[in-house]
Design a protein around this motif. Structure first.
Motif, PDB file in Angstrom:
ATOM      1  N   ILE A  89     -10.936  -2.177  -5.717  1.00 42.73           N
ATOM      2  CA  ILE A  89     -11.044  -1.156  -4.660  1.00 42.73           C
ATOM      3  C   ILE A  89      -9.622  -0.790  -4.256  1.00 42.73           C
ATOM      4  N   VAL A  90      -9.300   0.493  -4.305  1.00 44.59           N
ATOM      5  CA  VAL A  90      -7.929   0.944  -4.048  1.00 44.59           C
ATOM      6  C   VAL A  90      -7.937   2.145  -3.093  1.00 44.59           C
ATOM      7  N   PRO A  91      -6.817   2.396  -2.398  1.00 47.17           N
ATOM      8  CA  PRO A  91      -6.707   3.592  -1.557  1.00 47.17           C
ATOM      9  C   PRO A  91      -6.441   4.831  -2.415  1.00 47.17           C
ATOM     10  N   VAL A  92      -7.199   5.880  -2.172  1.00 46.28           N
ATOM     11  CA  VAL A  92      -7.100   7.107  -2.968  1.00 46.28           C
ATOM     12  C   VAL A  92      -6.741   8.276  -2.050  1.00 46.28           C
ATOM     13  N   ALA A  93      -5.604   8.902  -2.331  1.00 44.70           N
ATOM     14  CA  ALA A  93      -5.208  10.111  -1.597  1.00 44.70           C
ATOM     15  C   ALA A  93      -5.843  11.303  -2.293  1.00 44.70           C
ATOM     16  N   LEU A  99       0.701  12.575   3.023  1.00 49.14           N
ATOM     17  CA  LEU A  99       0.944  11.169   3.332  1.00 49.14           C
ATOM     18  C   LEU A  99       2.035  10.994   4.392  1.00 49.14           C
ATOM     19  N   PRO A 100       2.093   9.811   5.022  1.00 45.38           N
ATOM     20  CA  PRO A 100       3.095   9.576   6.066  1.00 45.38           C
ATOM     21  C   PRO A 100       4.531   9.805   5.606  1.00 45.38           C
ATOM     22  N   ASN A 101       4.801   9.612   4.320  1.00 41.09           N
ATOM     23  CA  ASN A 101       6.157   9.841   3.819  1.00 41.09           C
ATOM     24  C   ASN A 101       6.446  11.312   3.524  1.00 41.09           C
ATOM     25  N   GLY A 102       5.475  12.206   3.832  1.00 40.60           N
ATOM     26  CA  GLY A 102       5.670  13.641   3.649  1.00 40.60           C
ATOM     27  C   GLY A 102       5.184  14.186   2.329  1.00 40.60           C
ATOM     28  N   LEU A 103       4.721  13.294   1.435  1.00 39.39           N
ATOM     29  CA  LEU A 103       4.251  13.730   0.109  1.00 39.39           C
ATOM     30  C   LEU A 103       2.915  14.458   0.224  1.00 39.39           C
ATOM     31  N   LYS A 104       2.828  15.684  -0.344  1.00 38.27           N
ATOM     32  CA  LYS A 104       1.589  16.463  -0.357  1.00 38.27           C
ATOM     33  C   LYS A 104       0.884  16.264  -1.695  1.00 38.27           C
ATOM     34  N   LEU A 119      -3.355   7.326  -6.493  1.00 36.46           N
ATOM     35  CA  LEU A 119      -3.551   5.962  -6.006  1.00 36.46           C
ATOM     36  C   LEU A 119      -2.321   5.574  -5.181  1.00 36.46           C
ATOM     37  N   CYS A 120      -2.504   4.911  -4.040  1.00 37.91           N
ATOM     38  CA  CYS A 120      -1.410   4.701  -3.079  1.00 37.91           C
ATOM     39  C   CYS A 120      -0.917   3.262  -3.067  1.00 37.91           C
ATOM     40  N   SER A 121       0.395   3.137  -2.860  1.00 34.84           N
ATOM     41  CA  SER A 121       1.028   1.829  -2.670  1.00 34.84           C
ATOM     42  C   SER A 121       1.123   1.535  -1.169  1.00 34.84           C
ATOM     43  N   ALA A 122       1.547   0.307  -0.838  1.00 34.62           N
ATOM     44  CA  ALA A 122       1.695  -0.079   0.574  1.00 34.62           C
ATOM     45  C   ALA A 122       2.743   0.784   1.263  1.00 34.62           C
ATOM     46  N   ALA A 123       3.832   1.086   0.564  1.00 28.65           N
ATOM     47  CA  ALA A 123       4.891   1.897   1.154  1.00 28.65           C
ATOM     48  C   ALA A 123       4.394   3.310   1.450  1.00 28.65           C
ATOM     49  N   GLU A 124       3.579   3.856   0.539  1.00 28.96           N
ATOM     50  CA  GLU A 124       3.058   5.213   0.747  1.00 28.96           C
ATOM     51  C   GLU A 124       2.043   5.270   1.884  1.00 28.96           C
ATOM     52  N   LEU A 125       1.440   4.122   2.208  1.00 27.34           N
ATOM     53  CA  LEU A 125       0.508   4.050   3.334  1.00 27.34           C
ATOM     54  C   LEU A 125       1.227   3.725   4.643  1.00 27.34           C
ATOM     55  N   ASN A 126       2.568   3.531   4.575  1.00 31.70           N
ATOM     56  CA  ASN A 126       3.399   3.233   5.742  1.00 31.70           C
ATOM     57  C   ASN A 126       3.028   1.896   6.373  1.00 31.70           C
ATOM     58  N   SER A 138       4.510  -4.380  -4.291  1.00 32.22           N
ATOM     59  CA  SER A 138       4.788  -3.597  -5.493  1.00 32.22           C
ATOM     60  C   SER A 138       3.487  -3.096  -6.108  1.00 32.22           C
ATOM     61  N   GLY A 139       3.549  -1.939  -6.710  1.00 31.26           N
ATOM     62  CA  GLY A 139       2.368  -1.368  -7.365  1.00 31.26           C
ATOM     63  C   GLY A 139       1.383  -0.802  -6.363  1.00 31.26           C
ATOM     64  N   ILE A 140       0.166  -0.535  -6.856  1.00 30.43           N
ATOM     65  CA  ILE A 140      -0.909   0.009  -6.019  1.00 30.43           C
ATOM     66  C   ILE A 140      -1.403  -1.076  -5.068  1.00 30.43           C
ATOM     67  N   TYR A 141      -1.689  -0.699  -3.824  1.00 29.89           N
ATOM     68  CA  TYR A 141      -2.187  -1.663  -2.833  1.00 29.89           C
ATOM     69  C   TYR A 141      -3.665  -1.938  -3.113  1.00 29.89           C
TER      70      TYR A 141
END
Length: 811
Positions: A89-93, A99-104, A119-126, A138-141
């Motif tokens: 089970i993974v987070p899907v944008a 995203l919080p980092n500004g990525l569309k 698919l989102c990493s921990a950093a991309e989920l802030n 590291s990698g997908i959360y």
């Protein structure tokens, strides 16, 4: 301080939005600085299950993932992550997410294969990376296996919350807790508070007082000291809901025991600490002052040297923690801990502030102790913490609490009338409305006698002490916006300066005209400065008033002399290559009548100045001489001349900070009105001053006493003056001022001016002798003088000098 809306709603129901609650609190004097949505940018990020993973046909480092996101059809996402597996089970944008980092996120193609999200990493989920394992960073959360598919990721991660960030004033210590904020919201919204129920199962096999004892040796630094004992402790991870609450408040999760102490601190505003019982020598906790040179390794693994001004929590052998600031590493709760001692206490806020500054250790606990905690809360906090751990199955609670509370504090009371409050606020609020507001704030109405109302102040409101404080409470809840704006009413007075202020301005003008520059420094000092200035051990100048809340650790005392401030300014400028200085300061010094203080100290204005470096600015037509004693003496003479201070004498003397052989006193009779001299070489070295420096010091009150504030004018002389030179040989221990005084005494009323223009010591006058040459000016306002009229006075002068000093005329 920051609090989450979800945590607030655990104790109170309200329909208002976070923005509305923030506005109500701010208008009531509990300012909300910022509102932060923890799930901002995650609105279109949902959970998805990886159904299938295939290799990309055109790229070795890419994979094609087929995901079930809870919709009618699966979606395809191309990823370069290497840690994804089928069934995860993974987070899907989704497409359209920002995203919080500004990525569309938009539909795209990667090497010819369409991708419908990311698919989102921990950093991309802030997420807070410090609290995650290396694999999760590291990698997908990867989400837990039992996570539902197709739901919002922020719901899964506990990010469906809003944080209120407060910028609280120091007097509102009661609001440095969740329950404190809840009380305010209850008053402002009219809703009732659901306080946590304290129900304990005390199943331990021994009572707490059989296992641990607590003592208070520093009664001035600790007013209450309480402890509980927990047996059969199981140290592990905290439940998700506790972890979410404390992390939303900005506190990192460590383990269930430490997290519970932090949770209760944030909830009640009462800091706590947990000790490993088996690591406490003698099974005792003592609140005492540290011994000089005593050392403690704190939880941040830093070894710190302590001093007697600091409070420690010690066992029978050594310190176990720095009271109110941070615990010790030796008694830290670890996974091997089986028995825990929970401690909650009330410490002196000023002392905790000084200790935290001295150690460079500012913690959530020290911040609360500095502002003041509720003395009633220690027992409640211990019960709450024990209850939470017991409900988790993490411990067995020993019966009873060990409590040292030597000075029981009675609640304070305030008396007021509605007329007083209305006059203070400029309102017409009825007494009944006032009483209702105070009841909502949990003030107890002790009595109502006619117009006079007596209220008992809650234990957590140590900032309410008088009628003005009551008026503030009523006005902020009544609503400042409901109080009409009015112009100030009362008799008006024309502003003006006092005689002393005008005199100080005059002195400043004279000194600036003489080439000096004014400085302004803090009226504070440090105990070490007394030693640096060579102030005698028994001097009154060492009896300095201690500041309860110093601005820095460098300034814990009110200064008793302005010399330190001036010399510190000289040293600071010299260290920055600003070497030509002529400075002065007129500032207050403070002398207590007795210590400890029972009344305000005596505040005196002192004038202090210093000169060092070149006499004039560097220029082709100027000399390169440096200033000397006579430059400093000349500044005083110019000042006295302009102030109309006359008939003073100058003689050799002593000053604690000046060279014993190069110090002069300006005297009026037997009273010293000014000191001037070269800075003592030892003081110069101790103050890090690298150049010869000359110092002067005066008492403004004495200058005012002898100054002529009004000038008397007379017409210019019509008749010429007659000059006579007088060269004398006298013993070298006779001062020029003594000779000058004798000349004036015998010169008669026609003597207009006297000036020493030459001093000689050498072979021509003999050993132990010196030559003094004076220019005497005689003048009459009625006629031109003749030699015959002056000769008798001149002869009288010579005869008097011969008799008094065995002086001889030098041919």
């Amino acid at each position: 301080m920051q609090v989450s809306i979800k945590w607030l709603k655990d104790y109170i129901d309200f329909k208002e939005t976070p923005e509305q609650i923030a506005d109500k609190l701010t208008m009531a004097g509990v300012p909300v600085e910022n509102i932060k949505d923890m799930g901002a940018g995650l609105e279109k990020v949902i959970t998805g299950k990886i159904v299938q993973i295939e290799k990309h046909p055109n790229a070795d480092k890419l994979s094609i993932c087929t995901l079930d996101v809870g919709q009618a059809e699966t979606i395809i996402i191309v990823t370069g992550a290497t840690n994804v597996r089928e069934g995860q089970i993974v987070p899907v944008a989704m497409i359209g997410a920002k995203l919080p980092n500004g990525l569309k996120i938009s539909k795209g193609k990667l090497r010819g294969v369409a991708s419908f999200g990311m698919l989102c990493s921990a950093a991309e989920l802030n997420l807070d990376l410090d609290s995650l394992s290396d694999d999760a960073k590291s990698g997908i959360y990867i989400l837990p296996k039992d996570t539902s598919v197709g739901i919002q990721v922020k719901d899964v991660l506990g990010l469906n919350d809003v944080i209120l960030e407060f910028e609280l004033t120091a007097n509102r210590a009661d609001c440095f807790s969740v329950l404190g904020i809840v009380r305010e919201i209850a008053v402002l919204t009219g809703n009732s508070v659901k306080k946590p129920m304290l129900r304990l199962q005390e199943d331990g096999d021994k009572k707490a007082n059989e296992l641990i004892s607590v003592k208070i040796e520093a009664n001035n630094l600790c007013s209450r000291f309480s402890a509980r004992v927990l047996q059969n402790v199981k140290v592990g991870k905290s439940p998700a809901w506790i972890k979410e609450r404390i992390e939303a408040a900005g506190v990192r999760s460590i383990n269930n025991v430490v997290d519970v102490t932090n949770f209760v601190m944030l909830e009640f505003g009462q800091p706590m600490h947990a000790y490993d019982y088996d690591m406490l020598a003698g099974h005792v906790l003592i609140a005492r002052q540290a011994n000089q040179g005593e050392k403690l390794t704190t939880l941040d693994n830093v070894k710190r040297e302590l001093n007697p001004s600091m409070l420690v929590i010690a066992d029978s052998v050594q310190p176990a923690g720095l009271g109110g600031v941070m615990g010790g590493l030796a008694s830290e709760v670890t996974e091997s801990t089986k028995t825990v001692v929970l401690e909650a206490a009330v410490f002196n806020g000023a002392n905790i502030r000084r200790t935290a500054r001295a150690c460079g250790l500012h913690s959530e606990a020290s911040g609360r102790f500095e502002r003041g905690v509720d003395v009633i809360n220690t027992v409640k906090a211990l019960d709450r913490a024990a209850q939470l751990l017991e409900e988790m199955g993490a411990c067995t609670v020993c019966p009873e609490i060990v409590d040292a509370y030597p000075g029981f504090e009675l609640p304070s009371q305030v008396k007021f009338t509605s007329t007083q409050v209305n006059k203070h606020l400029g309102t017409t609020i009825s007494s009944q409305v006032m009483v209702d507001i105070l009841k909502r704030l949990e003030f107890e109405i002790s009595s109502v006698k006619g117009e006079e109302i007596t209220v008992t102040v809650p234990s957590w409101r140590n900032d309410v002490r008088c009628m003005s404080d009551i008026a503030e409470e009523i006005s902020r809840i009544y609503g400042f916006n409901r109080i009409a704006s009015t112009l100030p009413d009362g008799s008006m007075m024309q502003g003006g300066q006092s005689e002393e202020q005008s005199f100080v301005d005059r002195v400043k003008d004279i000194l600036v005209a003489a080439g000096m520059n004014e400085i302004i420094s803090f009226s504070f000092t440090h105990p070490q400065t007394f030693d640096k200035l060579n102030i005698p051990v028994d001097s009154q100048l060492r009896q300095a008033v201690e500041i309860m809340n110093p601005i820095t650790d460098e300034f814990p005392l009110l200064r008793t002399t302005a010399v330190s401030s001036v010399l510190e300014t000289i040293a600071r400028n010299l260290s920055r290559k600003n070497e030509d200085l002529k400075i002065f300061e007129i500032g207050s010094v403070f002398t207590p009548k007795a210590l400890p203080l029972t009344e305000l100290p005596i505040e005196k204005l002192m004038l202090c100045g210093a000169l060092t470096g070149k006499r004039t600015d560097i220029a082709w037509n100027q000399g390169k001489d440096t200033v000397d004693f006579y430059d400093a003496k000349g500044v005083i003479e110019v000042l006295f001349e302009r102030l109309g201070i006359q008939k003073y004498t100058v003689q050799a003397g002593e000053h604690y900070a000046m060279h014993p052989g190069k110090t002069a006193l300006f005297m009026k009779g037997k009273e010293i009105i000014a000191y001037v001299g070269e800075v003592h070489p030892q003081v110069q070295a101790q103050m890090n001053i690298t150049k010869k420096t000359y110092l002067f010091e005066m008492d403004i009150e004495k200058l005012m006493k002898y100054s002529a504030l009004t000038c008397r004018y007379q017409s210019l002389p019509k008749y010429p003056a007659m000059s006579r030179d007088l060269a004398l040989v006298v013993a070298d221990d006779i001062t020029a001022s003594e000779v000058e005084k004798m000349i004036v005494k015998n010169a008669g009323k026609l003597l207009n001016n006297i000036c020493l223009f030459d001093v000689y010591m050498g072979e021509q006058v003999g050993k132990g002798q010196k030559s003094l040459a004076f220019s005497l000016q005689f003048q009459s306002a009625e006629k031109t003088l003749t030699d015959a009229e002056i000769d008798p006075y001149f002869e009288s002068i010579i005869k008097a000098l011969e008799e008094a000093f065995n002086a001889k005329l030098r041919s």
